[in-house]
Design an enzyme around this catalytic site. Sequence first.
Site, PDB file in Angstrom:
ATOM      1  N   LYS A  93       0.862  -1.188   0.000  1.00 37.36           N
ATOM      2  CA  LYS A  93       0.000   0.000   0.000  1.00 37.36           C
ATOM      3  C   LYS A  93       0.886   1.222   0.000  1.00 37.36           C
ATOM      4  CE  LYS A  93      -4.474   0.791   0.181  1.00 37.36           C
ATOM      5  NZ  LYS A  93      -5.543  -0.125  -0.290  1.00 37.36           N
TER       6      LYS A  93
HETATM    7  P1  NAD Z   1     -12.943   7.652  -2.986  1.00 34.64           P
HETATM    8  O1  NAD Z   1     -11.948   8.697  -2.675  1.00 34.64           O
HETATM    9  O2  NAD Z   1     -13.376   7.429  -4.396  1.00 34.64           O
HETATM   10  O3  NAD Z   1     -14.296   7.923  -2.115  1.00 34.64           O
HETATM   11  C1  NAD Z   1     -14.260   8.081  -0.726  1.00 34.64           C
HETATM   12  C2  NAD Z   1     -15.621   8.532  -0.237  1.00 34.64           C
HETATM   13  O4  NAD Z   1     -15.588   8.578   1.194  1.00 34.64           O
HETATM   14  C3  NAD Z   1     -16.015   9.937  -0.705  1.00 34.64           C
HETATM   15  O5  NAD Z   1     -17.405   9.974  -0.971  1.00 34.64           O
HETATM   16  C4  NAD Z   1     -15.682  10.795   0.520  1.00 34.64           C
HETATM   17  O6  NAD Z   1     -16.440  12.004   0.588  1.00 34.64           O
HETATM   18  C5  NAD Z   1     -16.076   9.839   1.629  1.00 34.64           C
HETATM   19  N1  NAD Z   1     -15.505  10.226   2.915  1.00 34.64           N
HETATM   20  C6  NAD Z   1     -14.251  10.728   3.159  1.00 34.64           C
HETATM   21  N2  NAD Z   1     -14.142  11.032   4.457  1.00 34.64           N
HETATM   22  C7  NAD Z   1     -15.325  10.728   5.038  1.00 34.64           C
HETATM   23  C8  NAD Z   1     -15.837  10.857   6.354  1.00 34.64           C
HETATM   24  N3  NAD Z   1     -15.083  11.346   7.335  1.00 34.64           N
HETATM   25  N4  NAD Z   1     -17.113  10.430   6.590  1.00 34.64           N
HETATM   26  C9  NAD Z   1     -17.871   9.944   5.603  1.00 34.64           C
HETATM   27  N5  NAD Z   1     -17.458   9.815   4.335  1.00 34.64           N
HETATM   28  C10 NAD Z   1     -16.197  10.208   4.062  1.00 34.64           C
HETATM   29  O7  NAD Z   1     -12.363   6.300  -2.346  1.00 34.64           O
HETATM   30  P2  NAD Z   1     -12.738   4.791  -2.721  1.00 34.64           P
HETATM   31  O8  NAD Z   1     -11.788   4.318  -3.742  1.00 34.64           O
HETATM   32  O9  NAD Z   1     -14.206   4.692  -2.953  1.00 34.64           O
HETATM   33  O10 NAD Z   1     -12.337   4.051  -1.362  1.00 34.64           O
HETATM   34  C11 NAD Z   1     -13.227   3.971  -0.260  1.00 34.64           C
HETATM   35  C12 NAD Z   1     -12.792   2.840   0.658  1.00 34.64           C
HETATM   36  O11 NAD Z   1     -12.788   1.605  -0.078  1.00 34.64           O
HETATM   37  C13 NAD Z   1     -11.381   2.980   1.255  1.00 34.64           C
HETATM   38  O12 NAD Z   1     -11.372   2.377   2.524  1.00 34.64           O
HETATM   39  C14 NAD Z   1     -10.552   2.139   0.308  1.00 34.64           C
HETATM   40  O13 NAD Z   1      -9.356   1.689   0.910  1.00 34.64           O
HETATM   41  C15 NAD Z   1     -11.506   1.006   0.027  1.00 34.64           C
HETATM   42  N6  NAD Z   1     -11.229   0.245  -1.194  1.00 34.64           N
HETATM   43  C16 NAD Z   1     -11.183   0.861  -2.411  1.00 34.64           C
HETATM   44  C17 NAD Z   1     -10.949   0.099  -3.552  1.00 34.64           C
HETATM   45  C18 NAD Z   1     -10.960   0.703  -4.941  1.00 34.64           C
HETATM   46  O14 NAD Z   1     -10.903  -0.056  -5.911  1.00 34.64           O
HETATM   47  N7  NAD Z   1     -11.074   2.018  -5.095  1.00 34.64           N
HETATM   48  C19 NAD Z   1     -10.721  -1.289  -3.452  1.00 34.64           C
HETATM   49  C20 NAD Z   1     -10.790  -1.891  -2.191  1.00 34.64           C
HETATM   50  C21 NAD Z   1     -11.049  -1.111  -1.079  1.00 34.64           C
END
Ligand code: NAD
Length: 432
Positions: free
Chosen positions: A118
Site C-alpha cells: 500500500k
Molecule cells: P474515494 O476517494 O473514491 O471515495 C471516498 C468517499 O468517502 C467519498 O465519498 C468521501 O467524501 C467519503 N468520505 C471521506 N471522508 C469521510 C468521512 N469522514 N465520513 C464519511 N465519508 C467520508 O475512495 P474509494 O476508492 O471509494 O475508497 C473507499 C474505501 O474503499 C477505502 O477504505 C478504500 O481503501 C476502500 N477500497 C477501495 C478500492 C478501490 O478499488 N477504489 C478497493 C478496495 C477497497
Amino acid sequence: MHPAEPVSKSDNLYESSPVYRMAAHQLRSVAAAVDLDPGIAARLAVPKRSLVTGFPVRMDDGHTRIFMGYRVQHSLTSGPSKGGLRYAPSVDLGEVAALAMWMSWKCGIMNLPFAGAKGGIACDPAALSPDEKERLTRRFTEEVLAIIGPRVDVMAPDLGTDEQTMAWIMDTYSMKVGYACPEIVTGKPVELGGCVGRREATGRGVVYCVRAALEELRLDPVGATAVVQGFGNVGSVTCDELIKLGVKVVAVGDRYGALRNPKGIDVAALHRHVNAPANTRKTIVGFPGADEIAPDELLATPCTVLVPAALERVITGSNAAKLRCRVLAEGANGPTTPDADAVLANSDVFVIPDVLCNAGGVTVSYFEWVQDIQQFMWSEEDVNNELRKLMLNAFARVRRQAAERGLSNRLAALSLGVQKVATEKLKRGLFP
Ligand code: NAD
C-alpha cells in the site's frame, strides 16, 4: 511473547498507529485460532520493506511544500506486491502498513499471485489543483522508483486517487524506462491499457457478496433497504449495483454530510448532482431528493444492508450496538474495530469482512495486469463473469471455513489469507 508479536513495541515503527494495531491484533487472533508456524507468524507481523519520503512539490502560487509519502510492501513472497495509493490527511506509516498487511490476506483469500502493499501521501486532495496533484504524483513516483516495477510492486487507485492518478504514474514510469509500460499500474484509463470494468469492480464485488449473504439468510433483495457511507468509487458503484438488484438505498453519507429518504434515494439523480460542474466539492450535500441528517445518525439508520465505503475505524465499541442492519458489507478497508467485532459477535448481524467484501478491486486489477502483460484484452462480459466466479467461490470458502472451525466470518476470511501466505513462505524456506 506471542509468536505474532514480532519485536518490542518500542522497536516497532508502526505501532503508534491505531489502524496498524488493529491489523496486528487481527493477525494475533488468527495465529491463536489456527495452527500457524511461530517463525512464520513473526515474519508476517512486520512489513518486509517500507519507504518513507519527504519530498518537495512546487505549488501553483510558486512556493515549495514538503509532502510525506509512504510505500509499504508487506510481503514479496507470492509475486509482485500489489496495493492502492491513497491521498488523505490521515495517511501515516502505520496506516499504510496496516493496509498493506490486509492486501496480503486479500490476495491470499482470492488466490491471486500477488503479495500485499500500500502507499499513501499525507495531503488533502480536495485542496490541491489538478496541476498540483499531477506534480505531486509524478514526484512521488520518482521517489519510489527504486522499489516499484511490474514484477516488483504495482500500484492502483484508492481513497483520493483515480484513473488519472494512475495515468500520471504510468507515464512517469514509462518515461524513466524508455518504453510504454502499462503493467506498472492497474486501474488506469482503458485507453492506456486499463481493464473494462475495473472502475466498477470493487462495488460490483461488494454486491456479489451481499447477494450471496441475502440468499443464505433467505432475504429477498427486492424491497430490502441499504445505507451506504461514502459516495466515491466504491460507495457510488455499490449503490448502482444494489439498485439493479431491487434494493432501495435509503441513506448515503460522504465527507461533507449525510442524506436520508425512506422511500429510496434516486441514485442516478444523485450522481448528476455530485458531478454537476457547479458542485466543486463533488459532494452529495445539497441534493434536493432527500433530507439531510446528522452524519453520526447514518450508521444507525435501520436497513437490511449497511455498507461502510469510506474510511477505517468508523464502527467502534461505542456505536456497534446501535447498528440496525442485518448484513454489514465492508466496502472500506478496516471499518470495524476489534472492540466492535466483539459487540457484533453477540448480535445477529451477518458480517462480510473487508478482506473478502472489497476484494473485487484487486481481482480485476489482477485481470488488468495479466491483459497488459499478454497484450490481449478481454471483453467486459468476460471480466464480470470471471469476477463473479472468483468472488462467489471465495465467499463459499470463507463460509465453509467459518462453519468447519467455528470462526466468525472475519477470522475465517483472515485465516484463509494468512494460511495461504504462510504455506508459500514455508515451502520457499528461509534465505539464506
Ligand atoms: P474515494 O476517494 O473514491 O471515495 C471516498 C468517499 O468517502 C467519498 O465519498 C468521501 O467524501 C467519503 N468520505 C471521506 N471522508 C469521510 C468521512 N469522514 N465520513 C464519511 N465519508 C467520508 O475512495 P474509494 O476508492 O471509494 O475508497 C473507499 C474505501 O474503499 C477505502 O477504505 C478504500 O481503501 C476502500 N477500497 C477501495 C478500492 C478501490 O478499488 N477504489 C478497493 C478496495 C477497497
